[in-house]
Write an enzyme that holds these catalytic residues in place. Structure first.
Site, PDB file in Angstrom:
ATOM      1  N   VAL A  11       0.836  -1.209   0.000  1.00  0.00           N
ATOM      2  CA  VAL A  11       0.000   0.000   0.000  1.00  0.00           C
ATOM      3  C   VAL A  11       0.869   1.256   0.000  1.00  0.00           C
ATOM      4  O   VAL A  11       0.674   2.178  -0.814  1.00  0.00           O
ATOM      5  CB  VAL A  11      -0.959   0.001   1.221  1.00  0.00           C
ATOM      6  N   LYS A  35      14.885  -3.787   3.522  1.00  0.00           N
ATOM      7  CA  LYS A  35      13.874  -3.484   2.487  1.00  0.00           C
ATOM      8  C   LYS A  35      14.231  -2.177   1.767  1.00  0.00           C
ATOM      9  O   LYS A  35      14.171  -2.078   0.548  1.00  0.00           O
ATOM     10  CB  LYS A  35      12.495  -3.367   3.153  1.00  0.00           C
ATOM     11  N   GLU A 153      -7.386   3.132   2.706  1.00  0.00           N
ATOM     12  CA  GLU A 153      -6.963   2.615   1.405  1.00  0.00           C
ATOM     13  C   GLU A 153      -7.807   1.401   1.043  1.00  0.00           C
ATOM     14  O   GLU A 153      -7.982   0.507   1.844  1.00  0.00           O
ATOM     15  CB  GLU A 153      -5.472   2.216   1.492  1.00  0.00           C
ATOM     16  N   ASN A 210     -14.497  -4.093   4.105  1.00  0.00           N
ATOM     17  CA  ASN A 210     -13.905  -5.432   4.138  1.00  0.00           C
ATOM     18  C   ASN A 210     -14.856  -6.439   4.780  1.00  0.00           C
ATOM     19  O   ASN A 210     -14.927  -7.598   4.352  1.00  0.00           O
ATOM     20  CB  ASN A 210     -12.556  -5.404   4.862  1.00  0.00           C
ATOM     21  N   ALA A 254     -17.570 -18.963  -5.045  1.00  0.00           N
ATOM     22  CA  ALA A 254     -17.440 -19.915  -3.929  1.00  0.00           C
ATOM     23  C   ALA A 254     -16.145 -20.688  -4.083  1.00  0.00           C
ATOM     24  O   ALA A 254     -15.599 -20.803  -5.172  1.00  0.00           O
ATOM     25  CB  ALA A 254     -18.634 -20.862  -3.936  1.00  0.00           C
ATOM     26  N   GLY A 255     -15.655 -21.222  -2.981  1.00  0.00           N
ATOM     27  CA  GLY A 255     -14.423 -22.003  -3.051  1.00  0.00           C
ATOM     28  C   GLY A 255     -13.870 -22.249  -1.672  1.00  0.00           C
ATOM     29  O   GLY A 255     -14.601 -22.670  -0.768  1.00  0.00           O
ATOM     30  N   CYS A 262      -5.829  -8.745   4.829  1.00  0.00           N
ATOM     31  CA  CYS A 262      -6.844  -7.749   5.218  1.00  0.00           C
ATOM     32  C   CYS A 262      -8.174  -8.341   5.672  1.00  0.00           C
ATOM     33  O   CYS A 262      -8.597  -8.105   6.800  1.00  0.00           O
ATOM     34  CB  CYS A 262      -7.086  -6.792   4.060  1.00  0.00           C
ATOM     35  N   LYS A 265      -8.160 -10.287   9.080  1.00  0.00           N
ATOM     36  CA  LYS A 265      -7.809  -9.492  10.266  1.00  0.00           C
ATOM     37  C   LYS A 265      -8.814  -8.367  10.506  1.00  0.00           C
ATOM     38  O   LYS A 265      -9.166  -8.074  11.637  1.00  0.00           O
ATOM     39  CB  LYS A 265      -6.378  -8.961  10.159  1.00  0.00           C
TER      40      LYS A 265
HETATM   41  C1  UDX Z   1      -9.022  -6.668   0.216  1.00  0.00           C
HETATM   42  C2  UDX Z   1     -10.043  -5.644  -0.288  1.00  0.00           C
HETATM   43  O1  UDX Z   1     -10.636  -6.123  -1.501  1.00  0.00           O
HETATM   44  C3  UDX Z   1      -9.381  -4.299  -0.505  1.00  0.00           C
HETATM   45  O2  UDX Z   1     -10.350  -3.326  -0.881  1.00  0.00           O
HETATM   46  C4  UDX Z   1      -8.700  -3.853   0.781  1.00  0.00           C
HETATM   47  O3  UDX Z   1      -8.029  -2.624   0.605  1.00  0.00           O
HETATM   48  C5  UDX Z   1      -7.721  -4.921   1.248  1.00  0.00           C
HETATM   49  O4  UDX Z   1      -8.403  -6.178   1.378  1.00  0.00           O
HETATM   50  P1  UDX Z   1      -7.108  -8.160  -0.879  1.00  0.00           P
HETATM   51  O5  UDX Z   1      -6.788  -8.641   0.483  1.00  0.00           O
HETATM   52  O6  UDX Z   1      -5.989  -7.772  -1.779  1.00  0.00           O
HETATM   53  O7  UDX Z   1      -8.070  -6.872  -0.811  1.00  0.00           O
HETATM   54  O8  UDX Z   1      -7.916  -9.335  -1.591  1.00  0.00           O
HETATM   55  P2  UDX Z   1      -9.318  -9.519  -2.335  1.00  0.00           P
HETATM   56  O9  UDX Z   1      -9.134  -9.431  -3.793  1.00  0.00           O
HETATM   57  O10 UDX Z   1     -10.360  -8.684  -1.726  1.00  0.00           O
HETATM   58  O11 UDX Z   1      -9.605 -11.061  -1.962  1.00  0.00           O
HETATM   59  C6  UDX Z   1      -9.686 -11.472  -0.589  1.00  0.00           C
HETATM   60  C7  UDX Z   1      -9.907 -12.951  -0.483  1.00  0.00           C
HETATM   61  O12 UDX Z   1     -11.230 -13.293  -0.849  1.00  0.00           O
HETATM   62  C8  UDX Z   1      -8.992 -13.819  -1.353  1.00  0.00           C
HETATM   63  O13 UDX Z   1      -8.539 -14.921  -0.576  1.00  0.00           O
HETATM   64  C9  UDX Z   1      -9.899 -14.291  -2.470  1.00  0.00           C
HETATM   65  O14 UDX Z   1      -9.508 -15.527  -3.014  1.00  0.00           O
HETATM   66  C10 UDX Z   1     -11.231 -14.393  -1.751  1.00  0.00           C
HETATM   67  N1  UDX Z   1     -12.404 -14.263  -2.635  1.00  0.00           N
HETATM   68  C11 UDX Z   1     -12.594 -13.111  -3.334  1.00  0.00           C
HETATM   69  C12 UDX Z   1     -13.317 -15.309  -2.718  1.00  0.00           C
HETATM   70  O15 UDX Z   1     -13.168 -16.372  -2.068  1.00  0.00           O
HETATM   71  N2  UDX Z   1     -14.419 -15.155  -3.523  1.00  0.00           N
HETATM   72  C13 UDX Z   1     -14.643 -14.031  -4.243  1.00  0.00           C
HETATM   73  O16 UDX Z   1     -15.663 -13.978  -4.943  1.00  0.00           O
HETATM   74  C14 UDX Z   1     -13.696 -12.973  -4.158  1.00  0.00           C
END
Ligand code: UDX
Length: 453
Positions: A11, A35, A153, A210, A254-255, A262, A265
């Site tokens: 981020v 880093k 963010e 979230n 689904a899965g 994010c 937590k």
């Molecule tokens: C998320 C939020 O989308 C973002 O707006 C925030 O700033 C940070 O957290 P991120 O953690 O990068 O982003 O992942 P995201 O793309 O949201 O996916 C989160 C999890 O949900 C992944 O494990 C993904 O596989 C799962 N997921 C997502 C599903 O199981 N089904 C879905 O339909 C979409």
């Protein structure tokens, strides 16, 4: 404008490099000296599409630099973003240690009539901006005029650069009309709608977003389980749901559920915060519980396909929490591996991920062999579970599954493969929320799927 970003995670780095690309002068600061040393040499410490090119372009142009001392940032920068991690333990308590450490190091700047802005991008409990303000005002001399704002963010890992330049929305939480105006102007070159609000609403808007995504995913997974029990086809159900504009097509897949740095937590933090203030979030709590059950559900499906798993070899395809990243934090694949080894000690597990292999090797038990290719992982396997929907898995031909595996049985934990096409070519492909269709070459015998002789 002269800016600084404290915290050079995805981020912070995408934000810093993004603003540099818009013409500002940005210093990214992180106390992790290794880093910073890597970044200064043009090495990006994580896999994030597009970020390397953005960083290199702006470093070369002299607009982006790196440092490791947060103390000095307010001497120069008019606007400081804080993008440090705020991890949550099992109890849901969010650790603000990195945030306080950054705030407590900020040094006073000489007399000047330019107000400074400290903008908190990290996801934090509601009320944190106000706490930061009183702590900072208590520390800094009176001439140091500083406004604390909340700019949460919403960018996703794997698409942080695109999300910076095409944000869904920009939320500016501040108690000052002047600061709202200044930050609105700053963000005007980005296409997303800008919403100015108070700080507490901005902080809650992030946690709520979230949580809402998590609820949507858990809803999808529970309807998918219902589809399996009633003979319906979840992908068709999801397609129909998604065509309703009030529901929308996103986050209905689904899965194996949600993971990452994010959603898990932030949902725990929201539930904890809500309990503390007496506004229980029963829906979010249920979404978290439903998500935690998914690895076991997948293991049970595997048990229905192969007998005595502890004598078998199973390949896990995908280890990162989603495709497009090498991040394995709270990855469903790792929870699945833990569940498999808990229920079936002695099971032989291999795993492969196009990007996350190195990170996974550091945390997985030595009994799991992390391989360098899908072929190596699938070699002689009695079954495979697709845990992360990387594109390369979709391109594995049915003949290769048949050639490499002892038995071509794939549990597709993300509905990523073309199950009908694979089944037609003699590969068992069992998705989520759909009835398993067996290829004609297979029969069910003594509680497992076996090839016809
Ligand atoms: C998320 C939020 O989308 C973002 O707006 C925030 O700033 C940070 O957290 P991120 O953690 O990068 O982003 O992942 P995201 O793309 O949201 O996916 C989160 C999890 O949900 C992944 O494990 C993904 O596989 C799962 N997921 C997502 C599903 O199981 N089904 C879905 O339909 C979409």
């Amino acid at each position: 404008m002269k800016m600084a970003v404290i915290g050079a995670g995805i981020v912070g780095l995408a934000t810093g490099a993004g603003f540099a690309d818009l013409g500002h002068t940005v210093q990214c600061v992180d106390i992790d000296t290794s880093k910073i040393a890597q970044l200064s040499r043009g090495i990006i410490p994580y896999y994030e599409p597009g970020l390397e090119a953005l960083v290199l372009r702006n470093t070369a142009a002299g607009r982006l630099s790196f440092g490791h001392d947060p103390a000095k940032v307010l001497l120069e920068a008019e606007l400081v973003f804080i993008a440090v991690g705020t991890p949550t333990g099992d109890t849901g308590e969010m650790s603000l240690a990195a945030l306080w450490s950054a705030i407590d190091r900020l040094e006073a700047w000489p007399q000047s009539d330019v107000r400074r802005i400290v903008a908190i991008k990290s996801t934090v409990p509601v009320g944190t901006s106000e706490r930061v303000e009183s702590r900072l005002r208590g520390r800094l001399p009176e001439h140091c005029l500083v406004d604390i704002v909340s700019i949460p963010e919403f960018m996703r890992e794997g698409s942080s650069v695109r999300d910076f330049f095409e944000p869904s929305r920009i939320v500016i939480g501040t108690s000052s009309a002047d600061v709202a105006e200044k930050l609105t102007q700053l963000h005007q070159r980005l296409p997303g709608p800008i919403l100015a609000t108070d700080r507490r609403s901005a902080e809650l808007a992030k946690l709520a977003a979230n949580a809402c995504l998590a609820v949507k995913i858990s809803f999808a997974n529970e309807i998918a389980a219902l589809a399996e029990q009633t003979g319906a086809d979840y992908p068709s159900v999801a397609h129909s749901l998604g065509l309703d504009p009030r529901i929308g097509p996103h986050f209905l897949a689904a899965g194996l559920g949600f993971g990452g740095s994010c959603l898990p937590k932030d949902t725990r933090a929201l539930v904890r915060l809500a309990d503390e203030v007496g506004a229980p979030q029963t829906l979010v709590e249920a979404a978290v519980r439903a998500n935690a059950m998914l690895p076991l559900r997948m293991v049970r499906k595997l048990e229905a396909a192969i007998s005595d798993p502890r004598r078998r070899k199973v390949a896990i395809l995908g280890l990162s929490f989603k495709p497009g990243t090498d991040d394995i934090r709270e990855a469903p694949a790792l929870r699945l591996i833990a569940e498999l080894t808990r229920r079936h000690p002695g099971i032989t597990l291999t795993a492969y991920d196009p990007e996350a292999g190195a990170a996974a090797r550091k945390v997985l038990p030595s009994s799991v062999t992390v391989c360098d290719s899908a072929e190596e992982a699938l070699k002689d396997a009695d079954a495979a579970i697709l845990a992360t929907e990387w594109r390369e898995f979709r391109h594995i031909p049915a003949d290769d599954f048949k050639k490499w595996m002892n038995r071509p049985i794939i549990m597709d934990g993300r509905n990523a493969l073309d199950a009908a096409a694979l089944n037609a070519q003699g590969v068992v492909c069992i998705g989520v929320g759909r009835l398993p269709v067996l290829p004609k070459e297979f029969i069910r015998r003594a509680g497992e799927l076996v090839p016809k002789i």
